[in-house]
Design a protein around this motif. Structure first.
Motif, PDB file in Angstrom:
ATOM      1  N   GLN A 105      48.382 -24.024 -42.539  1.00 17.55           N
ATOM      2  CA  GLN A 105      47.549 -23.040 -43.241  1.00 17.55           C
ATOM      3  C   GLN A 105      46.937 -22.031 -42.267  1.00 17.55           C
ATOM      4  OE1 GLN A 105      47.182 -22.607 -46.530  1.00 17.55           O
ATOM      5  NE2 GLN A 105      45.855 -20.856 -46.188  1.00 17.55           N
ATOM      6  N   ALA A 106      46.448 -22.509 -41.136  1.00 20.94           N
ATOM      7  CA  ALA A 106      45.818 -21.620 -40.153  1.00 20.94           C
ATOM      8  C   ALA A 106      46.809 -20.572 -39.650  1.00 20.94           C
ATOM      9  CB  ALA A 106      45.254 -22.436 -38.984  1.00 20.94           C
ATOM     10  N   PHE A 107      48.039 -20.981 -39.386  1.00 21.05           N
ATOM     11  CA  PHE A 107      49.040 -20.017 -38.924  1.00 21.05           C
ATOM     12  C   PHE A 107      49.481 -19.093 -40.054  1.00 21.05           C
ATOM     13  CE2 PHE A 107      49.297 -22.869 -35.266  1.00 21.05           C
ATOM     14  CZ  PHE A 107      49.237 -21.931 -34.264  1.00 21.05           C
ATOM     15  N   GLN A 108      49.574 -19.630 -41.271  1.00 18.97           N
ATOM     16  CA  GLN A 108      49.939 -18.802 -42.421  1.00 18.97           C
ATOM     17  C   GLN A 108      48.911 -17.684 -42.605  1.00 18.97           C
ATOM     18  OE1 GLN A 108      50.601 -21.038 -46.017  1.00 18.97           O
ATOM     19  NE2 GLN A 108      50.840 -19.207 -47.258  1.00 18.97           N
ATOM     20  N   GLU A 109      47.644 -17.998 -42.410  1.00 16.71           N
ATOM     21  CA  GLU A 109      46.586 -17.002 -42.571  1.00 16.71           C
ATOM     22  C   GLU A 109      46.698 -15.850 -41.575  1.00 16.71           C
ATOM     23  OE1 GLU A 109      42.933 -19.267 -42.527  1.00 16.71           O
ATOM     24  OE2 GLU A 109      43.390 -20.168 -44.490  1.00 16.71           O
ATOM     25  N   GLN A 110      47.351 -16.083 -40.429  1.00 20.28           N
ATOM     26  CA  GLN A 110      47.547 -14.977 -39.486  1.00 20.28           C
ATOM     27  C   GLN A 110      48.958 -14.403 -39.574  1.00 20.28           C
ATOM     28  OE1 GLN A 110      46.650 -16.404 -35.487  1.00 20.28           O
ATOM     29  NE2 GLN A 110      48.782 -16.867 -35.122  1.00 20.28           N
ATOM     30  N   GLY A 111      49.712 -14.826 -40.598  1.00 21.93           N
ATOM     31  CA  GLY A 111      51.015 -14.238 -40.852  1.00 21.93           C
ATOM     32  C   GLY A 111      52.177 -14.886 -40.136  1.00 21.93           C
ATOM     33  N   VAL A 116      48.342 -20.719 -29.595  1.00 16.58           N
ATOM     34  CA  VAL A 116      46.907 -20.563 -29.828  1.00 16.58           C
ATOM     35  C   VAL A 116      46.756 -19.470 -30.878  1.00 16.58           C
ATOM     36  CG1 VAL A 116      44.684 -19.925 -28.809  1.00 16.58           C
ATOM     37  CG2 VAL A 116      46.303 -21.313 -27.493  1.00 16.58           C
ATOM     38  N   LEU A 117      45.938 -19.739 -31.893  1.00 19.09           N
ATOM     39  CA  LEU A 117      45.702 -18.727 -32.923  1.00 19.09           C
ATOM     40  C   LEU A 117      45.210 -17.432 -32.273  1.00 19.09           C
ATOM     41  CD1 LEU A 117      43.877 -20.908 -35.603  1.00 19.09           C
ATOM     42  CD2 LEU A 117      46.172 -19.940 -35.799  1.00 19.09           C
ATOM     43  N   ILE A 118      45.669 -16.306 -32.802  1.00 15.65           N
ATOM     44  CA  ILE A 118      45.348 -15.000 -32.215  1.00 15.65           C
ATOM     45  C   ILE A 118      43.839 -14.824 -32.026  1.00 15.65           C
ATOM     46  CG2 ILE A 118      45.427 -12.506 -32.616  1.00 15.65           C
ATOM     47  CD1 ILE A 118      48.157 -13.039 -34.073  1.00 15.65           C
ATOM     48  N   ARG A 168      42.571 -15.736 -25.235  1.00 15.91           N
ATOM     49  CA  ARG A 168      41.767 -15.152 -24.144  1.00 15.91           C
ATOM     50  C   ARG A 168      40.360 -15.759 -24.077  1.00 15.91           C
ATOM     51  NH1 ARG A 168      44.724 -13.300 -20.712  1.00 15.91           N
ATOM     52  NH2 ARG A 168      43.029 -12.141 -19.826  1.00 15.91           N
ATOM     53  N   GLN A 169      40.252 -17.040 -24.496  1.00 21.96           N
ATOM     54  CA  GLN A 169      38.970 -17.735 -24.429  1.00 21.96           C
ATOM     55  C   GLN A 169      39.067 -19.040 -23.651  1.00 21.96           C
ATOM     56  OE1 GLN A 169      36.713 -17.844 -28.173  1.00 21.96           O
ATOM     57  NE2 GLN A 169      38.168 -16.377 -29.030  1.00 21.96           N
ATOM     58  N   GLY A 170      40.178 -19.239 -22.936  1.00 19.00           N
ATOM     59  CA  GLY A 170      40.346 -20.440 -22.123  1.00 19.00           C
ATOM     60  C   GLY A 170      40.963 -21.622 -22.846  1.00 19.00           C
ATOM     61  N   ILE A 171      41.273 -21.462 -24.124  1.00 16.78           N
ATOM     62  CA  ILE A 171      41.803 -22.573 -24.906  1.00 16.78           C
ATOM     63  C   ILE A 171      43.210 -22.946 -24.427  1.00 16.78           C
ATOM     64  CG2 ILE A 171      42.558 -23.256 -27.222  1.00 16.78           C
ATOM     65  CD1 ILE A 171      40.092 -21.452 -28.151  1.00 16.78           C
ATOM     66  N   GLY A 172      44.053 -21.953 -24.231  1.00 20.63           N
ATOM     67  CA  GLY A 172      45.408 -22.219 -23.754  1.00 20.63           C
ATOM     68  C   GLY A 172      45.406 -22.904 -22.400  1.00 20.63           C
ATOM     69  N   SER A 173      44.527 -22.464 -21.514  1.00 20.96           N
ATOM     70  CA  SER A 173      44.439 -23.095 -20.189  1.00 20.96           C
ATOM     71  C   SER A 173      44.009 -24.553 -20.300  1.00 20.96           C
ATOM     72  CB  SER A 173      43.466 -22.329 -19.294  1.00 20.96           C
ATOM     73  OG  SER A 173      44.011 -21.074 -18.968  1.00 20.96           O
ATOM     74  N   ARG A 174      43.078 -24.832 -21.193  1.00 16.60           N
ATOM     75  CA  ARG A 174      42.627 -26.223 -21.385  1.00 16.60           C
ATOM     76  C   ARG A 174      43.755 -27.084 -21.960  1.00 16.60           C
ATOM     77  NH1 ARG A 174      37.081 -27.113 -22.160  1.00 16.60           N
ATOM     78  NH2 ARG A 174      37.690 -29.270 -22.595  1.00 16.60           N
ATOM     79  N   LEU A 175      44.521 -26.535 -22.909  1.00 18.02           N
ATOM     80  CA  LEU A 175      45.665 -27.268 -23.441  1.00 18.02           C
ATOM     81  C   LEU A 175      46.689 -27.553 -22.342  1.00 18.02           C
ATOM     82  CD1 LEU A 175      46.181 -25.489 -26.878  1.00 18.02           C
ATOM     83  CD2 LEU A 175      45.787 -27.950 -26.569  1.00 18.02           C
ATOM     84  N   MET A 176      46.989 -26.540 -21.536  1.00 20.78           N
ATOM     85  CA  MET A 176      47.952 -26.718 -20.444  1.00 20.78           C
ATOM     86  C   MET A 176      47.431 -27.728 -19.426  1.00 20.78           C
ATOM     87  SD  MET A 176      50.809 -24.964 -20.779  1.00 20.78           S
ATOM     88  CE  MET A 176      51.396 -24.699 -19.118  1.00 20.78           C
ATOM     89  N   ASP A 177      46.140 -27.659 -19.087  1.00 19.19           N
ATOM     90  CA  ASP A 177      45.559 -28.621 -18.140  1.00 19.19           C
ATOM     91  C   ASP A 177      45.782 -30.047 -18.630  1.00 19.19           C
ATOM     92  OD1 ASP A 177      44.581 -26.531 -16.556  1.00 19.19           O
ATOM     93  OD2 ASP A 177      42.506 -26.736 -17.276  1.00 19.19           O
ATOM     94  N   ARG A 178      45.483 -30.277 -19.902  1.00 18.73           N
ATOM     95  CA  ARG A 178      45.600 -31.637 -20.452  1.00 18.73           C
ATOM     96  C   ARG A 178      47.062 -32.072 -20.515  1.00 18.73           C
ATOM     97  NH1 ARG A 178      44.853 -36.247 -20.032  1.00 18.73           N
ATOM     98  NH2 ARG A 178      44.685 -37.611 -21.830  1.00 18.73           N
ATOM     99  N   ALA A 179      47.959 -31.174 -20.903  1.00 16.20           N
ATOM    100  CA  ALA A 179      49.389 -31.507 -20.939  1.00 16.20           C
ATOM    101  C   ALA A 179      49.878 -31.898 -19.540  1.00 16.20           C
ATOM    102  CB  ALA A 179      50.196 -30.334 -21.490  1.00 16.20           C
TER     103      ALA A 179
END
Length: 170
Positions: A18-24, A83-85, A89-100
Motif C-alpha cells: 500500500q505504501a508503495f502504491q500510494e507513491q505510484g 526507501v519511500l520517496i 535523504r534522511q539516513g534510512i537507506g544507510s541504516r538499512l545497508m549498515d544492518r544488512a
C-alpha cells in the motif's frame, strides 16, 4: 528522528504494498508474502525501516544469490533495496545497508549487490560507491547471461552491474 530497523513480519506485506502504491510504484502484496516465506525458511532476511513508527523502506539479504558469480563464491546479495520517496535523504537507506552488512559479516567477509545501469538508479550507484562497493569485473548481466560486445538488449531494470565490498573483519 527515530529510525528503527527490524525484520519483516506477517503484518507487513499489505502495509508495504500500500505504501508503495500510494507513491505510484507497483509492488504487489504477493512479493512480500514470498519474502516472508523465504525468510521463514532461512533463505533471506528482509529488513524493515521505520521512521517514528511509520514504514519507510526495506532491503533484503539473500543468503544464496541467483547471480552466478555470487552463488559460486558464496557471496550473500543485498537485494531489492527501496526507501519511500518521502523518506529518502534522511539516513534510512544507510541504516538499512549498515544492518544488512552487519548480518552478512556474521557469516562471511564479502557483501554483493546489483545496481541498475540507467538514470533511475543514479542515487543508488552513488550510495554504493560511497560505501565502498566496486564492480566485480564481469560486466553487465541480464537475466541469465553476461552481455557481450555486439549484443543488443533493451535497457531496463533487468540490466544490472554487480558490485562487491570487503567487509571489515572483527
Amino acid at each position: 528522528m527515530n529510525i528503527h530497523i527490524r525484520t519483516l513480519n506477517e503484518n507487513d506485506p499489505a502495509l508495504i504494498s500500500q505504501a508503495f502504491q500510494e507513491q505510484g510504484w507497483v509492488k504487489p502484496i504477493e512479493q512480500y508474502l514470498y519474502y516472508l516465506a523465504e525468510q521463514e525458511k532461512g533463505e533471506r532476511v528482509t529488513l524493515i525501516a521505520e521512521l517514528d513508527g511509520a514504514f519507510a523502506g526495506y532491503v533484503n539479504v539473500l543468503w544464496s544469490s541467483p547471480y552466478p558469480s555470487f552463488k559460486d563464491q558464496g557471496i550473500p546479495e543485498i537485494n531489492d533495496f527501496n526507501v519511500l520517496i518521502q523518506y529518502q535523504r534522511q539516513g534510512i537507506g544507510s541504516r538499512l545497508m549498515d544492518r544488512a552488512e552487519e548480518l552478512i559479516q556474521e557469516r562471511t567477509d564479502t557483501a554483493g549487490i546489483g545496481v541498475g545501469v540507467f538514470t533511475d538508479y543514479g542515487k543508488a550507484q552513488i550510495l554504493y560507491a560511497r560505501r565502498g562497493y566496486i564492480p566485480d569485473g564481469k560486466g553487465i548481466h541480464k537475466h541469465d547471461r553476461y552481455l557481450m560486445p555486439g549484443d543488443e538488449t533493451i535497457i531496463d531494470d533487468d540490466v544490472v552491474l554487480y558490485l562487491t565490498k570487503k567487509l571489515k573483519t572483527v
